[in-house]
Design a protein around this motif. Structure first.
Motif, PDB file in Angstrom:
ATOM      1  N   PHE A   8      -2.567 -11.663  11.533  1.00  0.00           N
ATOM      2  CA  PHE A   8      -3.551 -11.408  12.591  1.00  0.00           C
ATOM      3  C   PHE A   8      -4.907 -11.064  11.990  1.00  0.00           C
ATOM      4  CE2 PHE A   8       0.623 -10.180  14.375  1.00  0.00           C
ATOM      5  CZ  PHE A   8       0.729 -11.184  15.307  1.00  0.00           C
ATOM      6  N   GLN A   9      -5.421 -12.025  11.175  1.00  0.00           N
ATOM      7  CA  GLN A   9      -6.729 -11.895  10.534  1.00  0.00           C
ATOM      8  C   GLN A   9      -6.807 -10.653   9.655  1.00  0.00           C
ATOM      9  OE1 GLN A   9     -10.044 -12.750  13.253  1.00  0.00           O
ATOM     10  NE2 GLN A   9      -8.563 -13.534  14.742  1.00  0.00           N
ATOM     11  N   GLY A  10      -5.721 -10.379   8.956  1.00  0.00           N
ATOM     12  CA  GLY A  10      -5.693  -9.265   8.023  1.00  0.00           C
ATOM     13  C   GLY A  10      -5.480  -7.912   8.653  1.00  0.00           C
ATOM     14  N   MET A  11      -5.096  -7.881   9.924  1.00  0.00           N
ATOM     15  CA  MET A  11      -4.977  -6.606  10.621  1.00  0.00           C
ATOM     16  C   MET A  11      -3.757  -5.805  10.175  1.00  0.00           C
ATOM     17  SD  MET A  11      -4.871  -5.819  14.725  1.00  0.00           S
ATOM     18  CE  MET A  11      -3.273  -6.583  14.997  1.00  0.00           C
ATOM     19  N   SER A  12      -2.604  -6.466  10.013  1.00  0.00           N
ATOM     20  CA  SER A  12      -1.387  -5.712   9.735  1.00  0.00           C
ATOM     21  C   SER A  12      -0.305  -6.633   9.187  1.00  0.00           C
ATOM     22  CB  SER A  12      -0.890  -5.017  11.013  1.00  0.00           C
ATOM     23  OG  SER A  12       0.237  -4.217  10.761  1.00  0.00           O
ATOM     24  N   TYR A  13       0.797  -6.036   8.807  1.00  0.00           N
ATOM     25  CA  TYR A  13       2.011  -6.787   8.452  1.00  0.00           C
ATOM     26  C   TYR A  13       3.198  -5.848   8.654  1.00  0.00           C
ATOM     27  CZ  TYR A  13       2.171  -4.661   3.682  1.00  0.00           C
ATOM     28  OH  TYR A  13       2.247  -3.828   2.612  1.00  0.00           O
ATOM     29  N   PRO A  14       4.443  -6.351   8.656  1.00  0.00           N
ATOM     30  CA  PRO A  14       5.585  -5.528   9.063  1.00  0.00           C
ATOM     31  C   PRO A  14       5.645  -4.148   8.418  1.00  0.00           C
ATOM     32  CG  PRO A  14       6.300  -7.781   8.853  1.00  0.00           C
ATOM     33  CD  PRO A  14       4.871  -7.751   8.387  1.00  0.00           C
ATOM     34  N   ILE A  15       5.456  -4.067   7.098  1.00  0.00           N
ATOM     35  CA  ILE A  15       5.555  -2.768   6.425  1.00  0.00           C
ATOM     36  C   ILE A  15       4.489  -1.812   6.932  1.00  0.00           C
ATOM     37  CG2 ILE A  15       5.291  -1.620   4.194  1.00  0.00           C
ATOM     38  CD1 ILE A  15       6.660  -4.029   2.913  1.00  0.00           C
ATOM     39  N   GLN A  16       3.290  -2.328   7.175  1.00  0.00           N
ATOM     40  CA  GLN A  16       2.223  -1.487   7.699  1.00  0.00           C
ATOM     41  C   GLN A  16       2.547  -0.989   9.108  1.00  0.00           C
ATOM     42  OE1 GLN A  16      -1.693  -3.185   7.281  1.00  0.00           O
ATOM     43  NE2 GLN A  16      -2.620  -1.821   8.769  1.00  0.00           N
ATOM     44  N   CYS A  40      10.358  -4.796   5.020  1.00  0.00           N
ATOM     45  CA  CYS A  40      10.363  -6.242   4.787  1.00  0.00           C
ATOM     46  C   CYS A  40      11.806  -6.749   4.846  1.00  0.00           C
ATOM     47  CB  CYS A  40       9.749  -6.541   3.418  1.00  0.00           C
ATOM     48  SG  CYS A  40       9.988  -8.231   2.842  1.00  0.00           S
ATOM     49  N   ILE A  41      12.039  -7.852   5.567  1.00  0.00           N
ATOM     50  CA  ILE A  41      13.385  -8.417   5.652  1.00  0.00           C
ATOM     51  C   ILE A  41      13.559  -9.600   4.694  1.00  0.00           C
ATOM     52  CG2 ILE A  41      13.700  -7.653   8.031  1.00  0.00           C
ATOM     53  CD1 ILE A  41      13.216 -10.561   8.919  1.00  0.00           C
ATOM     54  N   GLY A  42      12.538  -9.875   3.876  1.00  0.00           N
ATOM     55  CA  GLY A  42      12.659 -10.949   2.887  1.00  0.00           C
ATOM     56  C   GLY A  42      12.752 -12.321   3.507  1.00  0.00           C
ATOM     57  N   CYS A  43      11.951 -12.597   4.543  1.00  0.00           N
ATOM     58  CA  CYS A  43      12.106 -13.850   5.283  1.00  0.00           C
ATOM     59  C   CYS A  43      11.710 -15.079   4.479  1.00  0.00           C
ATOM     60  CB  CYS A  43      11.330 -13.803   6.597  1.00  0.00           C
ATOM     61  SG  CYS A  43       9.537 -13.917   6.425  1.00  0.00           S
ATOM     62  N   TYR A  49       0.820  -1.211   0.000  1.00  0.00           N
ATOM     63  CA  TYR A  49       0.000   0.000   0.000  1.00  0.00           C
ATOM     64  C   TYR A  49       0.857   1.266   0.000  1.00  0.00           C
ATOM     65  CZ  TYR A  49       0.928   1.140   4.905  1.00  0.00           C
ATOM     66  OH  TYR A  49       1.536   1.504   6.089  1.00  0.00           O
ATOM     67  N   ARG A  50       2.167   1.132   0.263  1.00  0.00           N
ATOM     68  CA  ARG A  50       3.077   2.289   0.191  1.00  0.00           C
ATOM     69  C   ARG A  50       3.629   2.489  -1.225  1.00  0.00           C
ATOM     70  NH1 ARG A  50       5.745   3.627   5.657  1.00  0.00           N
ATOM     71  NH2 ARG A  50       4.753   2.236   7.158  1.00  0.00           N
TER      72      ARG A  50
END
Length: 364
Positions: free
Chosen positions: A281-289, A294-297, A236-237
């Motif tokens: 977390f049920q679509g709540m967030s992710y690291p970038i948000q 992102c660390i490319g895990c 989204y960024r």
């Protein structure tokens, strides 16, 4: 477990209505990344196909993949384990232990030879004949070979199982590697991530369970429906990237304003995963948000590919040409990349000029 039930049989025994059964099949169809055209196939499989026996074994790992799996919300992990598969062996989720439990593993392998799904979590230790990772009196590599050669399919859960993960980081003292070297000719589905997204884990096992075959895979053995896009493509960024607006520090105005984190080490341009789509977390967030690059895990050797806070290699390209960077790393050709990069740089220059003009007018 003499009579193997189907998902529909399980629903009947639990008093679940036909309507709710169909609703569940609709949810499963979506979860597996399939179009609604496949709904009838999912319903037919759920009605007739026996619930698959699943054996889940552990190598060099931190149990993070199991922990991620039990946090699946769609479907709930409890529904998967208790109603949609027959999980017969798993050190974390099984109540039994010790010698009888290990004997149960051998009984399962012989009884359901060629029918069960083998889920593998953790890396395979190869140094010194694998003695650094043992369970039930056997090395993990011994158990892995034995279980894999008799399985219908293998699901490698997590970057450790796919490519070695942190255990394989330099200098890799235990000789850890991905598990595909020990699976013989059995089909393998790679589900990388540290850990993988819970719904991706359940989606893959349910695809194999319902259709009896692995989902469509890319060149690295990953399910296309979950690893078909770069995080950069679904972020989204991304509009901030296109406008040349980047956070320079974690506490500057750009960071607080939600600008692109590429300069702070974000590996989204080279990472294929569903974080931008499914999130956590049920679509709540992710690291970038949450403000973390992102660390490319889900990438092989991501622990050894430089500091997480450092910008990706330039590859001789301007900052706005990150699409070409991603393409170079992935080994593919991106069309229209130069135009995209040039447009980003031009937009950034226009924005800076406008800010200077506005500032000058204010001082007058």
């Amino acid at each position: 477990m003499e009579k193997r039930e189907s998902l529909w049989d399980r629903c009947l025994h639990k008093g679940i209505s036909r309507r709710n059964f169909i609703k569940g099949c609709v949810a499963l169809t979506t979860l597996m990344g399939l179009s609604t055209d496949n709904l009838q196939k999912v319903v037919a499989a759920a009605e007739k196909k026996p619930l698959p026996v699943v054996i889940w074994i552990h190598g060099h790992e931190c149990t993070g993949c199991d922990e991620s799996f039990i946090r699946s919300a769609s479907p709930l992990a409890s529904d998967v384990v208790l109603s949609q598969i027959d999980l017969e062996y798993d050190h974390l989720l099984s109540a039994a232990s010790g010698e009888p439990f290990e004997q149960h593993l051998e009984t399962l392998i012989q009884k359901f030879k060629g029918q069960y799904i083998l889920a593998v979590e953790g890396a395979a230790c190869t140094k010194d004949n694998g003695v650094y990772c043992m369970s039930g009196g056997h090395t993990f590599t011994h158990t892995l070979r034995h279980a894999a050669e008799n399985a219908a399919a293998v699901i490698a859960y997590g970057t450790c199982a796919v490519s070695g993960g942190i255990q394989a980081a330099s200098p890799n003292p235990t000789g850890s590697s991905g598990v595909s070297h020990f699976t013989s000719s059995t089909p393998v589905v790679n589900v990388p991530g540290c850990p993988p997204i819970p719904e991706v884990m359940t989606g893959v096992v349910m695809h194999v369970a319902l259709f009896g075959k692995v989902p469509p895979l890319d060149g690295q053995g990953r399910p296309k429906q979950f690893y078909g896009n770069r995080i950069h493509d679904t972020c989204y960024r991304r509009p901030f990237f296109d406008a040349g607006m980047f956070a320079e520090n974690f506490d500057d105005a750009g960071s607080k304003g939600g600008w692109c984190l590429y300069k702070l080490g974000c590996r989204g341009p080279e990472t294929y995963n569903s974080c931008g789509n499914l999130r956590w977390f049920q679509g709540m967030s992710y690291p970038i948000q949450s403000g973390a690059p992102c660390i490319g895990c889900s990438n092989a050797n991501f622990w050894d590919s430089g500091k997480f806070s450092e910008r990706l290699p330039k590859f001789g390209q301007p900052i706005g040409d990150v699409d070409k960077i991603g393409a170079a790393i992935a080994g593919v050709t991106a069309a229209g990349v130069v135009a995209h990069g040039a447009a980003s740089v031009v937009q950034k220059k226009k924005r800076i000029a406008a800010e200077k003009a506005e500032k000058g007018a204010g001082e007058e």
